[in-house]
Design a protein around this motif. Structure first.
Motif, PDB file in Angstrom:
ATOM      1  N   ALA A   4      -4.545  -3.283  -5.235  1.00 52.07           N
ATOM      2  CA  ALA A   4      -3.929  -3.791  -4.013  1.00 52.07           C
ATOM      3  C   ALA A   4      -2.479  -3.316  -3.913  1.00 52.07           C
ATOM      4  O   ALA A   4      -2.001  -2.957  -2.832  1.00 52.07           O
ATOM      5  CB  ALA A   4      -3.984  -5.304  -3.981  1.00 52.07           C
ATOM      6  N   ALA A   5      -1.760  -3.268  -5.020  1.00 54.93           N
ATOM      7  CA  ALA A   5      -0.372  -2.811  -5.023  1.00 54.93           C
ATOM      8  C   ALA A   5      -0.304  -1.324  -4.679  1.00 54.93           C
ATOM      9  O   ALA A   5       0.590  -0.878  -3.953  1.00 54.93           O
ATOM     10  CB  ALA A   5       0.276  -3.090  -6.369  1.00 54.93           C
ATOM     11  N   VAL A   7      -2.534   0.440  -2.919  1.00 56.71           N
ATOM     12  CA  VAL A   7      -2.898   0.593  -1.519  1.00 56.71           C
ATOM     13  C   VAL A   7      -1.725   0.159  -0.628  1.00 56.71           C
ATOM     14  O   VAL A   7      -1.393   0.819   0.365  1.00 56.71           O
ATOM     15  CB  VAL A   7      -4.175  -0.218  -1.189  1.00 56.71           C
ATOM     16  N   LEU A   8      -1.075  -0.932  -0.993  1.00 57.87           N
ATOM     17  CA  LEU A   8       0.053  -1.426  -0.225  1.00 57.87           C
ATOM     18  C   LEU A   8       1.218  -0.434  -0.258  1.00 57.87           C
ATOM     19  O   LEU A   8       1.851  -0.174   0.770  1.00 57.87           O
ATOM     20  CB  LEU A   8       0.498  -2.787  -0.756  1.00 57.87           C
ATOM     21  N   SER A   9       1.503   0.144  -1.427  1.00 57.00           N
ATOM     22  CA  SER A   9       2.596   1.113  -1.514  1.00 57.00           C
ATOM     23  C   SER A   9       2.264   2.385  -0.747  1.00 57.00           C
ATOM     24  O   SER A   9       3.132   3.000  -0.130  1.00 57.00           O
ATOM     25  CB  SER A   9       2.938   1.426  -2.971  1.00 57.00           C
ATOM     26  N   LEU A  11       0.423   2.523   1.972  1.00 56.75           N
ATOM     27  CA  LEU A  11       0.602   2.161   3.371  1.00 56.75           C
ATOM     28  C   LEU A  11       2.083   2.136   3.756  1.00 56.75           C
ATOM     29  O   LEU A  11       2.462   2.577   4.846  1.00 56.75           O
ATOM     30  CB  LEU A  11      -0.030   0.802   3.662  1.00 56.75           C
ATOM     31  N   LEU A  12       2.923   1.625   2.870  1.00 62.50           N
ATOM     32  CA  LEU A  12       4.349   1.582   3.152  1.00 62.50           C
ATOM     33  C   LEU A  12       4.941   2.983   3.259  1.00 62.50           C
ATOM     34  O   LEU A  12       5.725   3.271   4.154  1.00 62.50           O
ATOM     35  CB  LEU A  12       5.079   0.792   2.063  1.00 62.50           C
TER      36      LEU A  12
END
Length: 158
Positions: A4-5, A7-9, A11-12
């Protein structure tokens, strides 16, 4: 949690392109807006009290011009202008309406008109049209602007 981290990074970092847009400066925005505005026409024409109830802009314009001509004609009919100059059946008056709702009336004469006493006619017009009803000025983008027009007035000979 790690996935999740990651994927989140991703996306950012991928969305940073959306924050990188150039913001136009104030002068550029002003020039764009000026290019959009047609300076030859007004948003709303001048208005007189009796035409305020008319909603359609074309009918309101017609009401204004006919009311102005009628009011000027009524004031000039009771004067000696038709007796002094019986050869004048129509007089053209340049009407200027300023943003502060003040009015000026200037008679327009043909270039070859030496037979008329222009100053006498001008003083008669000024005295008869001194206490003219309030006229709301024309508006452009909601701001009162100066407007001018030639108003033909028929002088009745009785």
């Amino acid at each position: 949690m790690r996935k999740a981290a990651v994927v989140l990074s991703l996306l950012l970092f991928g969305s940073c392109q959306y924050f990188d847009k150039r913001v136009p400066d104030e002068e550029e925005l002003l020039q764009q807006r000026r290019a959009q505005i047609d300076m030859q026409t007004v948003s709303s024409y001048p208005s007189i009290g009796e035409c305020d109830s008319v909603i359609d802009s074309e009918q309101r314009k017609e009401c204004f011009f006919s009311s102005m001509a009628r009011l000027v004609q009524e004031r000039l009919d009771r004067d000696t202008l038709s007796l002094l100059y019986p050869e004048i059946d129509t007089i053209e008056i340049k009407v200027t309406i300023y943003p502060d709702a003040s009015l000026t009336f200037e008679p327009q004469f043909p270039n070859d008109s030496v037979a008329y006493n222009k100053s006498k006619i001008d003083s008669l017009l000024r005295s008869r049209l001194a206490d003219f009803p309030t006229v709301e000025p024309a508006q452009k983008e909601g701001i009162p602007v100066k407007s001018q027009f030639i108003l033909p007035v028929i002088i009745n000979v009785e």
